[in-house]
Scaffold this active site. Structure first.
Site, PDB file in Angstrom:
ATOM      1  N   TYR A 137       0.855  -1.194   0.000  1.00  9.82           N
ATOM      2  CA  TYR A 137       0.000   0.000   0.000  1.00  9.82           C
ATOM      3  C   TYR A 137       0.891   1.245   0.000  1.00  9.82           C
ATOM      4  CZ  TYR A 137      -3.831  -3.197   1.271  1.00  9.82           C
ATOM      5  OH  TYR A 137      -4.742  -4.219   1.313  1.00  9.82           O
ATOM      6  N   SER A 184     -12.932  -5.047   1.174  1.00  8.67           N
ATOM      7  CA  SER A 184     -13.928  -4.309   0.367  1.00  8.67           C
ATOM      8  C   SER A 184     -15.348  -4.721   0.774  1.00  8.67           C
ATOM      9  CB  SER A 184     -13.696  -4.519  -1.134  1.00  8.67           C
ATOM     10  OG  SER A 184     -12.399  -4.100  -1.505  1.00  8.67           O
ATOM     11  N   PRO A 185     -15.639  -4.716   2.086  1.00 13.37           N
ATOM     12  CA  PRO A 185     -16.940  -5.215   2.551  1.00 13.37           C
ATOM     13  C   PRO A 185     -18.100  -4.307   2.171  1.00 13.37           C
ATOM     14  CG  PRO A 185     -15.766  -4.201   4.368  1.00 13.37           C
ATOM     15  CD  PRO A 185     -14.809  -4.235   3.205  1.00 13.37           C
ATOM     16  N   GLY A 207     -18.290  -3.111  -0.789  1.00 17.20           N
ATOM     17  CA  GLY A 207     -18.291  -3.134  -2.258  1.00 17.20           C
ATOM     18  C   GLY A 207     -17.567  -1.934  -2.834  1.00 17.20           C
ATOM     19  N   PHE A 252     -19.694   1.052  -2.857  1.00 24.77           N
ATOM     20  CA  PHE A 252     -20.963   0.964  -3.590  1.00 24.77           C
ATOM     21  C   PHE A 252     -22.156   0.857  -2.654  1.00 24.77           C
ATOM     22  CE2 PHE A 252     -24.112  -1.744  -5.860  1.00 24.77           C
ATOM     23  CZ  PHE A 252     -24.425  -0.879  -6.885  1.00 24.77           C
ATOM     24  N   PHE A 253     -22.032   0.047  -1.602  1.00 20.55           N
ATOM     25  CA  PHE A 253     -23.189  -0.199  -0.737  1.00 20.55           C
ATOM     26  C   PHE A 253     -23.395   0.879   0.332  1.00 20.55           C
ATOM     27  CE2 PHE A 253     -22.829  -4.401  -2.642  1.00 20.55           C
ATOM     28  CZ  PHE A 253     -24.151  -4.576  -3.031  1.00 20.55           C
TER      29      PHE A 253
HETATM   30  N1  LIG Z   1      -6.276  -8.362   0.654  1.00 19.84           N
HETATM   31  C1  LIG Z   1      -6.505  -7.625  -0.404  1.00 19.84           C
HETATM   32  O1  LIG Z   1      -6.117  -7.962  -1.521  1.00 19.84           O
HETATM   33  C2  LIG Z   1      -7.270  -6.331  -0.262  1.00 19.84           C
HETATM   34  C3  LIG Z   1      -7.808  -5.685  -1.395  1.00 19.84           C
HETATM   35  C4  LIG Z   1      -8.521  -4.507  -1.201  1.00 19.84           C
HETATM   36  C5  LIG Z   1      -8.681  -3.991   0.084  1.00 19.84           C
HETATM   37  N2  LIG Z   1      -8.126  -4.620   1.149  1.00 19.84           N
HETATM   38  C6  LIG Z   1      -8.294  -4.119   2.526  1.00 19.84           C
HETATM   39  O2  LIG Z   1      -9.678  -3.938   2.788  1.00 19.84           O
HETATM   40  C7  LIG Z   1      -9.905  -2.614   3.225  1.00 19.84           C
HETATM   41  C8  LIG Z   1     -11.291  -2.156   2.817  1.00 19.84           C
HETATM   42  O3  LIG Z   1     -11.507  -2.320   1.427  1.00 19.84           O
HETATM   43  P1  LIG Z   1     -11.758  -1.106   0.439  1.00 19.84           P
HETATM   44  O4  LIG Z   1     -11.259   0.152   1.064  1.00 19.84           O
HETATM   45  O5  LIG Z   1     -11.237  -1.521  -0.886  1.00 19.84           O
HETATM   46  O6  LIG Z   1     -13.338  -1.070   0.251  1.00 19.84           O
HETATM   47  P2  LIG Z   1     -14.621  -0.753   1.159  1.00 19.84           P
HETATM   48  O7  LIG Z   1     -14.258  -0.752   2.576  1.00 19.84           O
HETATM   49  O8  LIG Z   1     -15.680  -1.655   0.674  1.00 19.84           O
HETATM   50  O9  LIG Z   1     -15.022   0.730   0.664  1.00 19.84           O
HETATM   51  C9  LIG Z   1     -14.190   1.841   0.839  1.00 19.84           C
HETATM   52  C10 LIG Z   1     -14.916   3.035   0.230  1.00 19.84           C
HETATM   53  O10 LIG Z   1     -16.130   3.286   0.933  1.00 19.84           O
HETATM   54  C11 LIG Z   1     -16.141   4.618   1.447  1.00 19.84           C
HETATM   55  N3  LIG Z   1     -16.814   4.530   2.754  1.00 19.84           N
HETATM   56  C12 LIG Z   1     -16.419   3.823   3.838  1.00 19.84           C
HETATM   57  N4  LIG Z   1     -17.341   3.905   4.823  1.00 19.84           N
HETATM   58  C13 LIG Z   1     -18.328   4.690   4.357  1.00 19.84           C
HETATM   59  C14 LIG Z   1     -19.556   5.149   4.886  1.00 19.84           C
HETATM   60  N5  LIG Z   1     -19.961   4.795   6.105  1.00 19.84           N
HETATM   61  N6  LIG Z   1     -20.334   5.975   4.121  1.00 19.84           N
HETATM   62  C15 LIG Z   1     -19.959   6.325   2.874  1.00 19.84           C
HETATM   63  N7  LIG Z   1     -18.802   5.912   2.309  1.00 19.84           N
HETATM   64  C16 LIG Z   1     -17.997   5.107   3.045  1.00 19.84           C
HETATM   65  C17 LIG Z   1     -14.714   5.063   1.485  1.00 19.84           C
HETATM   66  O11 LIG Z   1     -14.586   6.449   1.272  1.00 19.84           O
HETATM   67  P3  LIG Z   1     -13.871   7.435   2.341  1.00 19.84           P
HETATM   68  O12 LIG Z   1     -12.498   6.919   2.553  1.00 19.84           O
HETATM   69  O13 LIG Z   1     -13.886   8.741   1.622  1.00 19.84           O
HETATM   70  O14 LIG Z   1     -14.737   7.385   3.567  1.00 19.84           O
HETATM   71  C18 LIG Z   1     -14.120   4.320   0.271  1.00 19.84           C
HETATM   72  O15 LIG Z   1     -14.422   5.043  -0.918  1.00 19.84           O
HETATM   73  C19 LIG Z   1      -8.751  -1.814   2.608  1.00 19.84           C
HETATM   74  O16 LIG Z   1      -8.526  -0.608   3.284  1.00 19.84           O
HETATM   75  C20 LIG Z   1      -7.603  -2.779   2.739  1.00 19.84           C
HETATM   76  O17 LIG Z   1      -7.048  -2.711   4.042  1.00 19.84           O
HETATM   77  C21 LIG Z   1      -7.435  -5.791   0.991  1.00 19.84           C
END
Ligand SMILES: NC(=O)c1ccc[n+]([C@@H]2O[C@H](COP(=O)([O-])OP(=O)(O)OC[C@H]3O[C@@H](n4cnc5c(N)ncnc54)[C@H](OP(=O)(O)O)[C@@H]3O)[C@@H](O)[C@H]2O)c1
Length: 336
Positions: A57, A203-204, A206, A209-210
């Protein structure tokens, strides 16, 4: 916040925090570095103590950020990081889980995170060229040396998970899992249940998206991960939007938010599931943590279970190249 127990007795907050977006993938940061440290500390102070980062990262800068944020509160945090991508060029290359590379990555992570031990050390992606027994053996040695405490895998094939677990007990599998990415339900989640391993959905939400904040017609800059995710193409986003409308209606009926419903649905799937939503905003940390208090009835869970069958999902979760890196198996160990 209450806690949950992953495999091998590792206790963590029931909702974690993914720090990736603080350094990459989600476009311009809403705050500066100090703001992000403040967000991380806010999370920890309010009970979200399971923090997820990775060598790749940035690369490197996300671990440095997390290291600085947790330094005064190290003992309160369960810290997870990952090795396994070639970062020698200063950006993300292919997979590299050769034992010497793992050891070098861990030394770097310990230094940047300013800790003596990594609580949960994941292989980020299975390396098809390295037998998983060699990877698990190396992590086992690092655990014996006190440099890591627990072993995890991200997006493994199920055969690889079983082989790894046979060498060094696996504490958690970190896979993409959400209302529109149900892949773990076929094989990985049943295997985790059988073996007593935790499942950490990434990415819980989405990829946002959700939460209801991504609308049809939205476009994403070239530095944004969603610019390359087929589900977020203009046509697919419009086609998929019914899923969010359904979740939003349920959230309104329960006095919650769509993000909370998406996380509560994951929590309801299994007691060893601990999602790690990513956010750069304090109020969203609190909102996401609030999912633990949003109880979904069995009927509501069943209704959400069927949502993809009823409404469908347009587009893959990754582009073609990235799809090839998930769910695959490692090389067999040579017997010669
Ligand atoms: N193992 C792997 O290969 C892998 C791959 C991807 C991700 N990850 C890990 O999983 C974590 C989470 O995944 P992700 O960040 O890809 O996706 P996510 O948690 O599904 O979504 C993140 C997005 O949602 C927004 N968000 C979060 N909470 C919100 C809320 N309550 N209301 C409105 N928008 C909200 C965030 O924007 P803001 O930041 O502007 O709030 C960001 O745009 C990552 O940080 C990483 O540590 C691991």
């Amino acid at each position: 916040m209450h806690t949950r127990t992953l495999g091998q007795g590792l206790e963590v907050s029931a909702i974690g925090l993914g720090a990736m977006g603080m350094s990459m993938s989600y476009g311009p940061n809403p705050g500066d570095r100090d703001d992000m440290i403040g967000v991380l500390r806010h999370a920890i102070d309010h009970g979200t103590t399971f923090i997820d980062t990775a060598e790749v990262y940035g690369p490197f800068v996300n671990e440095e950020l997390v290291g600085e944020a947790i330094a005064p509160v190290r003992e309160q945090v369960v810290l997870a990081t990952k090795f396994g991508f070639d970062v020698s060029s200063g950006s993300m290359g292919g997979t590299d889980s050769r034992p010497a590379t793992i050891r070098a990555a861990v030394e770097g992570s310990l230094r940047r995170l300013k800790v003596d031990a990594i609580d949960l050390l994941y292989q980020h992606r299975v390396d098809p060229d390295v037998p998983i027994e060699d990877v698990a053996g190396t992590v086992g040695e690092l655990i014996a040396e006190g440099k890591a405490r627990h072993f995890g895998l991200s997006e493994p094939g199920v055969a690889t998970l079983r082989r790894a677990h046979g060498v060094t007990p696996v504490t958690a599998v970190q896979n993409e899992y959400s209302l529109w990415t149900r892949d773990p339900e076929a094989e990985i989640l049943p295997a985790c249940r059988e073996l007593g391993i935790g499942l950490v959905p990434f990415s819980p939400l989405g990829k946002g998206f959700f939460t209801g904040t991504v609308k049809p017609g939205d476009t994403f800059g070239s530095g944004e991960i969603r610019a390359n995710v087929p589900r977020f193409s203009e046509a697919n986003l419009a086609a998929n939007y019914g899923l969010v409308e359904h979740v939003t209606a349920l959230a309104e009926s329960k006095g919650g938010t769509p993000a909370q419903v998406a996380l509560a649905w994951l929590l309801a799937q299994d007691a060893r599931i601990v999602p790690i939503p990513g956010t750069r905003k304090r109020e969203r940390i609190d909102e996401n943590a609030g999912a633990t208090a949003l109880a979904l009835s069995a009927d509501e869970v069943a209704d959400l279970d069927g949502i993809v069958d009823r409404l469908g999902v347009a587009g893959d979760r990754y582009n073609e190249t990235l799809m090839r890196s998930v769910g695959r198996d490692a090389a067999e160990r040579s017997t010669s």
